[in-house]
Design a protein around this motif. Structure first.
Motif, PDB file in Angstrom:
ATOM      1  N   GLN A 470       0.841  -1.195   0.000  1.00  0.00           N
ATOM      2  CA  GLN A 470       0.000   0.000   0.000  1.00  0.00           C
ATOM      3  C   GLN A 470       0.872   1.239   0.000  1.00  0.00           C
ATOM      4  N   MET A 471       0.315   2.290  -0.572  1.00  0.00           N
ATOM      5  CA  MET A 471       1.030   3.555  -0.698  1.00  0.00           C
ATOM      6  C   MET A 471       0.079   4.669  -0.312  1.00  0.00           C
ATOM      7  N   ASP A 472       0.339   5.292   0.826  1.00  0.00           N
ATOM      8  CA  ASP A 472      -0.538   6.345   1.354  1.00  0.00           C
ATOM      9  C   ASP A 472      -1.989   5.879   1.424  1.00  0.00           C
ATOM     10  N   GLY A 473      -2.198   4.661   1.937  1.00  0.00           N
ATOM     11  CA  GLY A 473      -3.538   4.156   2.160  1.00  0.00           C
ATOM     12  C   GLY A 473      -4.189   3.512   0.955  1.00  0.00           C
ATOM     13  N   GLU A 474      -3.512   3.425  -0.177  1.00  0.00           N
ATOM     14  CA  GLU A 474      -4.067   2.786  -1.369  1.00  0.00           C
ATOM     15  C   GLU A 474      -3.398   1.423  -1.561  1.00  0.00           C
ATOM     16  N   PRO A 475      -4.108   0.342  -1.268  1.00  0.00           N
ATOM     17  CA  PRO A 475      -3.481  -0.986  -1.309  1.00  0.00           C
ATOM     18  C   PRO A 475      -3.666  -1.673  -2.656  1.00  0.00           C
ATOM     19  N   TRP A 476      -2.812  -2.642  -2.931  1.00  0.00           N
ATOM     20  CA  TRP A 476      -2.980  -3.522  -4.078  1.00  0.00           C
ATOM     21  C   TRP A 476      -2.300  -4.865  -3.786  1.00  0.00           C
ATOM     22  N   ARG A 477      -2.623  -5.842  -4.629  1.00  0.00           N
ATOM     23  CA  ARG A 477      -2.090  -7.193  -4.482  1.00  0.00           C
ATOM     24  C   ARG A 477      -1.091  -7.449  -5.604  1.00  0.00           C
TER      25      ARG A 477
END
Length: 504
Positions: A470-477
């Motif tokens: 995650q980057m500044d609260g934006e997650p991904w898989r």
């Protein structure tokens, strides 16, 4: 006979007098009535146009004085809105004022950008209040108008009018401030869009303030804007606008993230990352057939990998599927805690699921302690399940996981006291949910790993085929494979710092 004639003459004279008097009285009555009808009554003058009415809505004198500080002249507002809508920088209107009219620019011209999906869907109500206090042309919904569109077309139109000799447009451009209503990811999105202004040398860069609509709001907390936005009523909104006028500017480090992976077509990345050209995975072998999809983005608060990102990913997906659960910061935190338990963050030692195991088996971490230094390996403890690269001294709703180490400890570890503009990232680890809870309660500090000017991570699959980031609260898989160079992540400082509004 003479007597009769004399009496008849007198009688005729009396009748003539009575008829003349009656006719004169009738004329008097008519004249009197005419005078009454024509007599001037109370003066009924036409009402002047109400200066406090705009677009059919009444504005109080207090709000009108307030608007004079922030609202741009109408021709400027319309020009910018038309440029954004048409994606053209030339203003097609003919109502540009002459030099003799010379309208004045507001002292604090303000553009507000709203993420209507943040903060329990408070965006629409907030936008309605801002439309009344400012104007609808100065309020942009980011779900309709991305920030890059405003900077490329709206702001460029303002600059073009200034180039044509419009002093009001020039003053408005130089004084412009931006207020972002959203969470940390939204603020980072807008700040990342201002990088284009640096590249094109379009100065000055407008400073950015925040209205905290997210869950953690650590960027907002770090610069004095508070941790939550409670009400969309006009007095509460007016308070934030006043903060934007009285705030001083402060610098903020920004960090560029590059993700190189073989699985570029299988990754659903957040909007903060955007694709770049394909490059070799191994730098030493530019002719290698193994190519990577490269993605770049900017972050301002934290980049993390491991269990905390996995929990954030679960929360994000749940909120997308069931938006009625996202009613506000408090409910968000409750749902977030539930996701932590479901994902195994608190039950890691008892779980056989390879997804919740240590990061040591799948990640090799290297750092540069100085900008011109060499890459140094960082040993990850066996039980670390989340690694965070932190820029601010605020994480997870205002906590300071780095803590306050003593001067002797800093000298021993070659650490320095962190700030938001020192060009250094703090790298720390979390063991599990229990350890993270103690850190959040300030009963224990996180596992301090390093301070760095640059970071490189090599990821390789162990018994799991994906990892969460995650980057500044934006997650991904992120998918993984057995190849040692299946995914490489580099974090470097950007050449310029961002400009923030620091509320008093």
């Amino acid at each position: 006979m003479e007597l009769e004639q004399e009496l008849g003459a007198k009688q005729a004279a009396l009748q003539h007098d009575s008829s003349s008097s009656s006719s004169s009285s009738e004329e008097d009555e008519k004249l009197k009535a005419a005078r009454v009808a024509s007599a001037p009554g109370p003066a009924t003058l036409p009402l002047p146009p109400n200066p406090f009415t705009e677009q059919g809505k009444r504005i109080s004198p207090k709000d009108e004085l307030f608007r004079q500080q922030f609202v741009m002249p109408q021709y400027l507002r319309m020009a910018m809105a038309a440029a954004v809508e048409s994606k053209l920088v030339e203003y097609p209107g003919s109502d540009v004022p002459t030099q003799s009219q010379n309208p004045n620019a507001p002292l604090y011209p303000l553009i507000v950008m709203i993420n209507s999906r943040s903060g329990g869907r408070k965006g629409p109500a907030l936008r309605a209040a801002l439309n009344d206090l400012l104007s609808k042309e100065q309020v942009f919904d980011l779900s309709v108008t991305p920030p890059k569109d405003f900077f490329r077309y709206g702001l460029r139109c303002l600059e073009r009018l200034a180039e044509y000799g419009d002093q009001c447009a020039k003053d408005t451009r130089n004084r412009l401030r931006i207020l972002v209503a959203g969470g940390d990811g939204t603020v980072g999105w807008v700040l990342g869009s201002t990088i284009e202004l640096h590249v094109e040398h379009r100065m000055p860069i407008p400073p950015v303030g925040t209205i905290p609509l997210g869950t953690g709001n650590d960027l907002s907390r770090s610069f004095g804007w508070g941790g939550s936005f409670m009400f969309s009523c006009r007095p509460f909104v007016r308070r934030y606008l006043r903060k934007a006028s009285s705030s001083q500017t402060a610098e903020l480090d920004s960090w560029q993230v590059m993700v190189m992976t073989k699985y570029g077509d299988k990754v659903q990345l957040p909007h903060a990352l955007h694709p770049q050209q394909h490059i070799p995975l191994v730098e030493e072998d530019a002719s290698s057939d193994v190519k990577a999809a490269s993605f770049e983005g900017i972050y301002y608060n934290y980049f993390s990998i491991g269990m905390d990102a996995q929990v954030a990913y679960g929360f994000h997906n749940l909120r997308e599927r069931k938006p009625y659960l996202a009613l506000g910061p408090i409910s968000n935190k409750i749902v977030y805690s539930g996701c932590s338990c479901v994902q195994g963050w608190f039950c890691t030692p008892c779980s056989a699921n390879p997804r919740v195991r240590s990061l040591r088996n799948i990640m090799r971490l290297e750092v540069k302690r100085e900008s011109n230094g060499d890459w140094e390996p960082v040993d990850l403890p066996q039980n670390v399940r989340a690694v965070i690269m932190l820029n601010l001294q605020s994480y997870a709703s205002g906590r300071n996981p780095w803590g306050h180490p003593t001067e002797e400890y800093n000298q021993k570890k070659r650490f320095v006291q962190p700030t938001a503009h020192d060009g250094i990232l703090e790298i720390f680890g979390l063991f599990d949910g229990w350890h993270a809870s103690l850190v959040m309660l300030s009963l224990r500090s996180a596992k301090r790993l390093a301070q760095a000017c640059a970071i490189r991570m090599h990821l390789i699959a162990d018994q799991r085929h994906r990892i969460y980031m995650q980057m500044d609260g934006e997650p991904w898989r992120q998918p993984l494979c057995a190849n040692e160079n299946s995914t490489i992540i580099e974090i470097m400082p950007t050449p310029t710092r961002s400009l923030m509004l620091k509320a008093s």
